[in-house]
Design a protein around this motif. Structure first.
Motif, PDB file in Angstrom:
ATOM      1  N   ALA A   1       0.828  -1.211   0.000  1.00  0.00           N
ATOM      2  CA  ALA A   1       0.000   0.000   0.000  1.00  0.00           C
ATOM      3  C   ALA A   1       0.860   1.258   0.000  1.00  0.00           C
ATOM      4  O   ALA A   1       0.516   2.265  -0.632  1.00  0.00           O
ATOM      5  CB  ALA A   1      -0.934  -0.005   1.217  1.00  0.00           C
ATOM      6  N   VAL A   2       1.991   1.214   0.693  1.00  0.00           N
ATOM      7  CA  VAL A   2       2.889   2.371   0.744  1.00  0.00           C
ATOM      8  C   VAL A   2       3.495   2.619  -0.633  1.00  0.00           C
ATOM      9  O   VAL A   2       3.524   3.753  -1.133  1.00  0.00           O
ATOM     10  CB  VAL A   2       4.000   2.146   1.788  1.00  0.00           C
ATOM     11  CG1 VAL A   2       4.978   3.329   1.782  1.00  0.00           C
ATOM     12  CG2 VAL A   2       3.416   1.958   3.175  1.00  0.00           C
ATOM     13  N   LEU A   3       3.988   1.552  -1.253  1.00  0.00           N
ATOM     14  CA  LEU A   3       4.636   1.684  -2.557  1.00  0.00           C
ATOM     15  C   LEU A   3       3.660   2.154  -3.628  1.00  0.00           C
ATOM     16  O   LEU A   3       3.994   3.002  -4.459  1.00  0.00           O
ATOM     17  CB  LEU A   3       5.255   0.350  -2.963  1.00  0.00           C
ATOM     18  CG  LEU A   3       6.343  -0.209  -2.032  1.00  0.00           C
ATOM     19  CD1 LEU A   3       6.754  -1.607  -2.476  1.00  0.00           C
ATOM     20  CD2 LEU A   3       7.541   0.708  -1.998  1.00  0.00           C
ATOM     21  N   THR A   4       2.457   1.606  -3.611  1.00  0.00           N
ATOM     22  CA  THR A   4       1.498   1.943  -4.671  1.00  0.00           C
ATOM     23  C   THR A   4       1.066   3.405  -4.595  1.00  0.00           C
ATOM     24  O   THR A   4       0.911   4.068  -5.632  1.00  0.00           O
ATOM     25  CB  THR A   4       0.260   1.033  -4.609  1.00  0.00           C
ATOM     26  OG1 THR A   4      -0.285   1.035  -3.277  1.00  0.00           O
ATOM     27  CG2 THR A   4       0.619  -0.392  -4.991  1.00  0.00           C
ATOM     28  N   ILE A   5       0.882   3.935  -3.398  1.00  0.00           N
ATOM     29  CA  ILE A   5       0.450   5.337  -3.321  1.00  0.00           C
ATOM     30  C   ILE A   5       1.578   6.267  -3.736  1.00  0.00           C
ATOM     31  O   ILE A   5       1.336   7.328  -4.334  1.00  0.00           O
ATOM     32  CB  ILE A   5      -0.068   5.678  -1.901  1.00  0.00           C
ATOM     33  CG1 ILE A   5      -0.818   7.012  -1.927  1.00  0.00           C
ATOM     34  CG2 ILE A   5       1.058   5.739  -0.901  1.00  0.00           C
ATOM     35  CD1 ILE A   5      -2.053   7.007  -2.792  1.00  0.00           C
ATOM     36  N   ILE A   6       2.827   5.893  -3.468  1.00  0.00           N
ATOM     37  CA  ILE A   6       3.944   6.725  -3.913  1.00  0.00           C
ATOM     38  C   ILE A   6       4.010   6.767  -5.434  1.00  0.00           C
ATOM     39  O   ILE A   6       4.174   7.826  -6.040  1.00  0.00           O
ATOM     40  CB  ILE A   6       5.270   6.201  -3.322  1.00  0.00           C
ATOM     41  CG1 ILE A   6       5.309   6.456  -1.813  1.00  0.00           C
ATOM     42  CG2 ILE A   6       6.474   6.868  -4.004  1.00  0.00           C
ATOM     43  CD1 ILE A   6       6.505   5.835  -1.121  1.00  0.00           C
ATOM     44  N   VAL A   7       3.877   5.593  -6.068  1.00  0.00           N
ATOM     45  CA  VAL A   7       3.893   5.542  -7.531  1.00  0.00           C
ATOM     46  C   VAL A   7       2.718   6.324  -8.110  1.00  0.00           C
ATOM     47  O   VAL A   7       2.863   7.110  -9.056  1.00  0.00           O
ATOM     48  CB  VAL A   7       3.866   4.089  -8.025  1.00  0.00           C
ATOM     49  CG1 VAL A   7       3.682   4.036  -9.541  1.00  0.00           C
ATOM     50  CG2 VAL A   7       5.148   3.363  -7.638  1.00  0.00           C
ATOM     51  N   ALA A   8       1.521   6.127  -7.527  1.00  0.00           N
ATOM     52  CA  ALA A   8       0.335   6.823  -8.017  1.00  0.00           C
ATOM     53  C   ALA A   8       0.494   8.337  -7.878  1.00  0.00           C
ATOM     54  O   ALA A   8       0.160   9.098  -8.799  1.00  0.00           O
ATOM     55  CB  ALA A   8      -0.896   6.354  -7.243  1.00  0.00           C
ATOM     56  N   PHE A   9       1.013   8.787  -6.741  1.00  0.00           N
ATOM     57  CA  PHE A   9       1.220  10.221  -6.522  1.00  0.00           C
ATOM     58  C   PHE A   9       2.221  10.770  -7.533  1.00  0.00           C
ATOM     59  O   PHE A   9       2.021  11.850  -8.098  1.00  0.00           O
ATOM     60  CB  PHE A   9       1.727  10.451  -5.094  1.00  0.00           C
ATOM     61  CG  PHE A   9       1.769  11.901  -4.674  1.00  0.00           C
ATOM     62  CD1 PHE A   9       0.804  12.416  -3.832  1.00  0.00           C
ATOM     63  CD2 PHE A   9       2.776  12.743  -5.116  1.00  0.00           C
ATOM     64  CE1 PHE A   9       0.843  13.753  -3.437  1.00  0.00           C
ATOM     65  CE2 PHE A   9       2.822  14.076  -4.739  1.00  0.00           C
ATOM     66  CZ  PHE A   9       1.844  14.580  -3.896  1.00  0.00           C
ATOM     67  N   GLY A  10       3.305  10.019  -7.748  1.00  0.00           N
ATOM     68  CA  GLY A  10       4.314  10.463  -8.709  1.00  0.00           C
ATOM     69  C   GLY A  10       3.750  10.630 -10.107  1.00  0.00           C
ATOM     70  O   GLY A  10       4.033  11.618 -10.798  1.00  0.00           O
ATOM     71  N   LEU A  11       2.927   9.677 -10.529  1.00  0.00           N
ATOM     72  CA  LEU A  11       2.310   9.771 -11.851  1.00  0.00           C
ATOM     73  C   LEU A  11       1.331  10.938 -11.920  1.00  0.00           C
ATOM     74  O   LEU A  11       1.281  11.674 -12.920  1.00  0.00           O
ATOM     75  CB  LEU A  11       1.597   8.457 -12.186  1.00  0.00           C
ATOM     76  CG  LEU A  11       2.505   7.237 -12.386  1.00  0.00           C
ATOM     77  CD1 LEU A  11       1.673   5.971 -12.575  1.00  0.00           C
ATOM     78  CD2 LEU A  11       3.439   7.439 -13.576  1.00  0.00           C
TER      79      LEU A  11
END
Length: 289
Positions: free
Chosen positions: A253-263
């Motif tokens: 969950a931590v990794l996915t929100i970082i990637v989503a925010f970056g995009l």
């Protein structure tokens, strides 16, 4: 076993991505650009304020007021705490803004955030989340500060070498980012789908937009620096946020929100920079301030 293999590959790619990104950043910068940006004392002070204090506090305000899964809270705070995206100068080029200031600001944020990221983690992370600020500081020094300083040293001492090295290192960084997004999407496709409907993507979009507006408001009287600070503040440092996440908070969950925010930050700041660039094209220099 397969999941462990994917995790190990993600961890390795993340480390190499951060090292290549920060080294590439150092190779592209000159001492004159850094000194010029530091010469604008009030503007630099406001730039540090919005990137190191206001943007993290904006994310923290949503964490306090909107119920979210703990992993999403950690990811949102981590990416908000990580300033200095390496493509800040590229956004400045697109918007036809002050590229020298963008480059200098990126270097300053890369150095200062070595101290601010661990402090912000200690202050803003929820009490039920186990955080190790000292360990995070060690990670940031080894993977962000040292390669950045190394790149700056090569540029200062061997400019021709830096000029030859920068394009391939930058391409490697870009390729690793694409690979990392693909790996994370493949490994955590379920978690990515679960973001839809949780409100987390909407909150991330609002934080990106709010950071853009804060940067523009504090960017000084010149249009060129307002645009630089706006896009630099909105585009956070996904590289270091992902590395901290994989080493200190290795939850999907931590990794996915970082990637989503970056995009999302690219989706917002990229087109905005393009619009500003079209508005600036053809204007006399005295009308761009």
């Amino acid at each position: 076993m397969g999941a462990m293999t994917v995790t190990a590959v993600v961890d390795f790619v993340t480390v190499v991505f951060v090292l290549a990104t920060m080294f590439s950043m150092g190779l592209a910068l000159t001492a004159d650009e850094i000194l010029a940006s530091l010469g604008h004392h009030r503007l630099m002070a406001k730039s540090l304020l919005v990137n190191l204090v206001l943007a993290p506090l904006l994310a923290f305000a949503f964490v306090l007021t909107v119920p979210m899964e703990t992993g999403h809270v950690v990811g949102l705070l981590l990416i908000a705490m990580a300033p200095g995206a390496p493509f800040g100068p590229k956004l400045a080029e697109i918007s036809r803004s002050d590229v020298a200031f963008a480059s200098g600001l990126m270097a300053v944020l890369g150095v200062v955030s070595v101290a601010t990221i661990p402090v912000t983690v200690a202050l803003l992370m929820p009490g039920d989340v186990a955080a190790d600020p000292v360990g995070i500081a060690r990670i940031v020094v080894l993977t962000q500060l040292l390669p950045l300083v190394g790149g700056l040293a090569v540029r200062a001492r061997f400019q021709s070498v830096a000029t030859r090295l920068h394009p391939p290192v930058q391409k490697l960084s870009t390729a690793l980012l694409v690979l990392l997004v693909v790996l994370l999407t493949a490994a955590y496709a379920g978690e990515m789908r679960q973001l839809v409907g949780t409100g987390t993507l909407l909150i991330s979009t609002v934080v990106v937009g709010g950071s853009l507006l804060l940067g523009y408001a504090l960017g000084g009287p010149a249009k060129s620096t307002r645009e630089v600070l706006a896009t630099t503040t909105a585009a956070r440092n996904v590289a270091i946020a992902l590395l901290i996440a994989t080493t200190s908070f290795p939850e999907p969950a931590v990794l996915t929100i970082i990637v989503a925010f970056g995009l999302l930050s690219l989706v917002v700041s990229g087109p905005v920079a393009g619009l500003w660039g079209r508005d600036t094209q053809g204007q006399p220099a005295n009308e761009q301030t």
